[in-house]
Design a protein around this motif. Sequence first.
Motif, PDB file in Angstrom:
ATOM      1  N   GLN A   1       0.837  -1.199   0.000  1.00  0.00           N
ATOM      2  CA  GLN A   1       0.000   0.000   0.000  1.00  0.00           C
ATOM      3  C   GLN A   1       0.873   1.250   0.000  1.00  0.00           C
ATOM      4  OE1 GLN A   1      -3.700   0.248   0.359  1.00  0.00           O
ATOM      5  NE2 GLN A   1      -3.028   2.203  -0.437  1.00  0.00           N
ATOM      6  N   THR A   2       0.703   2.126  -0.985  1.00  0.00           N
ATOM      7  CA  THR A   2       1.395   3.410  -0.962  1.00  0.00           C
ATOM      8  C   THR A   2       0.552   4.384  -0.146  1.00  0.00           C
ATOM      9  OG1 THR A   2       0.370   4.071  -3.047  1.00  0.00           O
ATOM     10  CG2 THR A   2       2.551   3.045  -3.184  1.00  0.00           C
ATOM     11  N   VAL A   3       1.218   5.358   0.454  1.00  0.00           N
ATOM     12  CA  VAL A   3       0.508   6.293   1.321  1.00  0.00           C
ATOM     13  C   VAL A   3       1.043   7.708   1.129  1.00  0.00           C
ATOM     14  CG1 VAL A   3       0.003   4.571   3.106  1.00  0.00           C
ATOM     15  CG2 VAL A   3       2.080   5.953   3.279  1.00  0.00           C
ATOM     16  N   LYS A   4       0.191   8.646   1.457  1.00  0.00           N
ATOM     17  CA  LYS A   4       0.596  10.048   1.526  1.00  0.00           C
ATOM     18  C   LYS A   4       0.598  10.423   3.001  1.00  0.00           C
ATOM     19  CE  LYS A   4      -0.699  14.715   0.235  1.00  0.00           C
ATOM     20  NZ  LYS A   4      -1.651  15.559  -0.477  1.00  0.00           N
ATOM     21  N   PRO A   5       1.748  10.809   3.532  1.00  0.00           N
ATOM     22  CA  PRO A   5       1.748  11.206   4.940  1.00  0.00           C
ATOM     23  C   PRO A   5       1.075  12.565   5.129  1.00  0.00           C
ATOM     24  CG  PRO A   5       3.995  11.222   4.042  1.00  0.00           C
ATOM     25  CD  PRO A   5       3.067  10.820   2.946  1.00  0.00           C
ATOM     26  N   ARG A   6       0.178  12.632   6.075  1.00  0.00           N
ATOM     27  CA  ARG A   6      -0.433  13.897   6.470  1.00  0.00           C
ATOM     28  C   ARG A   6       0.203  14.256   7.816  1.00  0.00           C
ATOM     29  NH1 ARG A   6      -3.658  15.914   3.023  1.00  0.00           N
ATOM     30  NH2 ARG A   6      -5.030  14.613   1.773  1.00  0.00           N
ATOM     31  N   TRP A   7       1.170  15.167   7.749  1.00  0.00           N
ATOM     32  CA  TRP A   7       1.950  15.523   8.917  1.00  0.00           C
ATOM     33  C   TRP A   7       1.086  16.194   9.979  1.00  0.00           C
ATOM     34  CZ3 TRP A   7       6.332  13.092   8.820  1.00  0.00           C
ATOM     35  CH2 TRP A   7       6.954  12.825   7.605  1.00  0.00           C
ATOM     36  N   ARG A   8       1.315  15.793  11.211  1.00  0.00           N
ATOM     37  CA  ARG A   8       0.677  16.429  12.359  1.00  0.00           C
ATOM     38  C   ARG A   8       1.706  17.305  13.066  1.00  0.00           C
ATOM     39  NH1 ARG A   8      -1.044  10.999  14.417  1.00  0.00           N
ATOM     40  NH2 ARG A   8      -0.441  11.911  16.393  1.00  0.00           N
ATOM     41  N   LYS A   9       1.332  17.894  14.160  1.00  0.00           N
ATOM     42  CA  LYS A   9       2.215  18.825  14.865  1.00  0.00           C
ATOM     43  C   LYS A   9       3.472  18.108  15.375  1.00  0.00           C
ATOM     44  CE  LYS A   9       2.411  22.203  18.514  1.00  0.00           C
ATOM     45  NZ  LYS A   9       1.727  22.910  19.563  1.00  0.00           N
ATOM     46  N   PRO A  10       4.660  18.596  14.968  1.00  0.00           N
ATOM     47  CA  PRO A  10       5.906  17.978  15.450  1.00  0.00           C
ATOM     48  C   PRO A  10       6.197  18.398  16.890  1.00  0.00           C
ATOM     49  CG  PRO A  10       6.420  19.815  14.010  1.00  0.00           C
ATOM     50  CD  PRO A  10       4.916  19.668  14.014  1.00  0.00           C
ATOM     51  N   ALA A  11       7.128  17.672  17.496  1.00  0.00           N
ATOM     52  CA  ALA A  11       7.543  17.986  18.866  1.00  0.00           C
ATOM     53  C   ALA A  11       9.045  17.749  19.005  1.00  0.00           C
ATOM     54  CB  ALA A  11       6.776  17.116  19.854  1.00  0.00           C
ATOM     55  N   ARG A  12       9.650  18.422  19.978  1.00  0.00           N
ATOM     56  CA  ARG A  12      11.081  18.280  20.298  1.00  0.00           C
ATOM     57  C   ARG A  12      11.214  17.885  21.753  1.00  0.00           C
ATOM     58  NH1 ARG A  12      14.619  22.046  16.774  1.00  0.00           N
ATOM     59  NH2 ARG A  12      16.363  21.641  18.147  1.00  0.00           N
ATOM     60  N   PHE A  13      12.147  16.950  22.008  1.00  0.00           N
ATOM     61  CA  PHE A  13      12.388  16.481  23.363  1.00  0.00           C
ATOM     62  C   PHE A  13      13.896  16.418  23.604  1.00  0.00           C
ATOM     63  CE2 PHE A  13       8.572  14.474  21.637  1.00  0.00           C
ATOM     64  CZ  PHE A  13       7.617  14.864  22.558  1.00  0.00           C
ATOM     65  N   GLU A  14      14.327  16.918  24.735  1.00  0.00           N
ATOM     66  CA  GLU A  14      15.752  16.898  25.087  1.00  0.00           C
ATOM     67  C   GLU A  14      16.058  15.695  25.975  1.00  0.00           C
ATOM     68  OE1 GLU A  14      18.149  18.971  23.984  1.00  0.00           O
ATOM     69  OE2 GLU A  14      16.655  20.075  22.810  1.00  0.00           O
ATOM     70  N   ASN A  15      17.063  14.913  25.584  1.00  0.00           N
ATOM     71  CA  ASN A  15      17.620  13.822  26.385  1.00  0.00           C
ATOM     72  C   ASN A  15      16.570  12.856  26.934  1.00  0.00           C
ATOM     73  OD1 ASN A  15      20.350  14.717  26.056  1.00  0.00           O
ATOM     74  ND2 ASN A  15      19.850  16.374  27.474  1.00  0.00           N
ATOM     75  N   VAL A  16      15.564  12.529  26.118  1.00  0.00           N
ATOM     76  CA  VAL A  16      14.520  11.590  26.532  1.00  0.00           C
ATOM     77  C   VAL A  16      15.030  10.154  26.382  1.00  0.00           C
ATOM     78  CG1 VAL A  16      12.600  13.115  25.982  1.00  0.00           C
ATOM     79  CG2 VAL A  16      13.496  11.580  24.218  1.00  0.00           C
ATOM     80  N   PRO A  17      14.431   9.202  27.128  1.00  0.00           N
ATOM     81  CA  PRO A  17      14.767   7.800  26.905  1.00  0.00           C
ATOM     82  C   PRO A  17      14.403   7.394  25.468  1.00  0.00           C
ATOM     83  CG  PRO A  17      13.536   8.085  28.952  1.00  0.00           C
ATOM     84  CD  PRO A  17      13.481   9.400  28.224  1.00  0.00           C
ATOM     85  N   LEU A  18      15.183   6.478  24.912  1.00  0.00           N
ATOM     86  CA  LEU A  18      15.015   6.058  23.516  1.00  0.00           C
ATOM     87  C   LEU A  18      14.799   4.554  23.433  1.00  0.00           C
ATOM     88  CD1 LEU A  18      18.053   8.145  22.263  1.00  0.00           C
ATOM     89  CD2 LEU A  18      15.644   8.722  21.892  1.00  0.00           C
ATOM     90  N   LEU A  19      14.188   4.098  22.335  1.00  0.00           N
ATOM     91  CA  LEU A  19      14.009   2.662  22.122  1.00  0.00           C
ATOM     92  C   LEU A  19      15.367   1.969  22.109  1.00  0.00           C
ATOM     93  CD1 LEU A  19      11.299   2.701  19.307  1.00  0.00           C
ATOM     94  CD2 LEU A  19      10.980   2.193  21.734  1.00  0.00           C
TER      95      LEU A  19
END
Length: 191
Positions: free
Chosen positions: A134-152
């Motif tokens: 399935q091809t898709v068109k991304p509909r971007w939502r509001k971005p966010a920034r986080f400093e030094n957060v835990p990561l996967l």
Amino acid sequence: MPDIVEDLPSILLDAAAAALRQTGIYPRPQVHMFAEDMESPYIGYIVCRPFYRGDDAVTAIGGLGLLPSVMGLTRLLVLWEDRDLRTALGMPGSAEAATGMSLLDARPDGHTLRWHPFEAEPTGLAQHGPYQVQTVKPRWRKPARFENVPLLRPIPDLLAIWRELRRDDIQRTAIGLEKAGYEMHWISRHG
């Protein structure tokens, strides 16, 4: 440092959106490398080798930190799609996780995570070998920034490997990574 670290995220998001519209496939995790002590700090990037779900995904993504470590690079920009990574790790609830591109600006002493969530609007089908995707068109939502957060999990592994500053042979390391399936893309220097 020039604005490449600020400009590159929008370029990468545009490229990811174009790939989703054309192929329906999320970009593989990748690391964009910088040497801030150089006049032209952007060195190039590495795309993760193909991997199986589970431990192989952790190993493959962690391996993205090896070449930047050997090269003694000072900054990385790491890109991945969050739901895709959670699925590769076999995390519970990954099918319900939000879709979004993660861009991690990593420095020796910390990191900034830029989260770009999107809704995937179906647009058609693309053929990949015997499979239709399935091809898709991304509909971007509001971005966010986080400093030094835990990561996967594999992302801290990648950062730990990079921050070790190994003293191995750069060419031998690059060749070994290419043989393992990682893709290297270097910036050409003229002049």
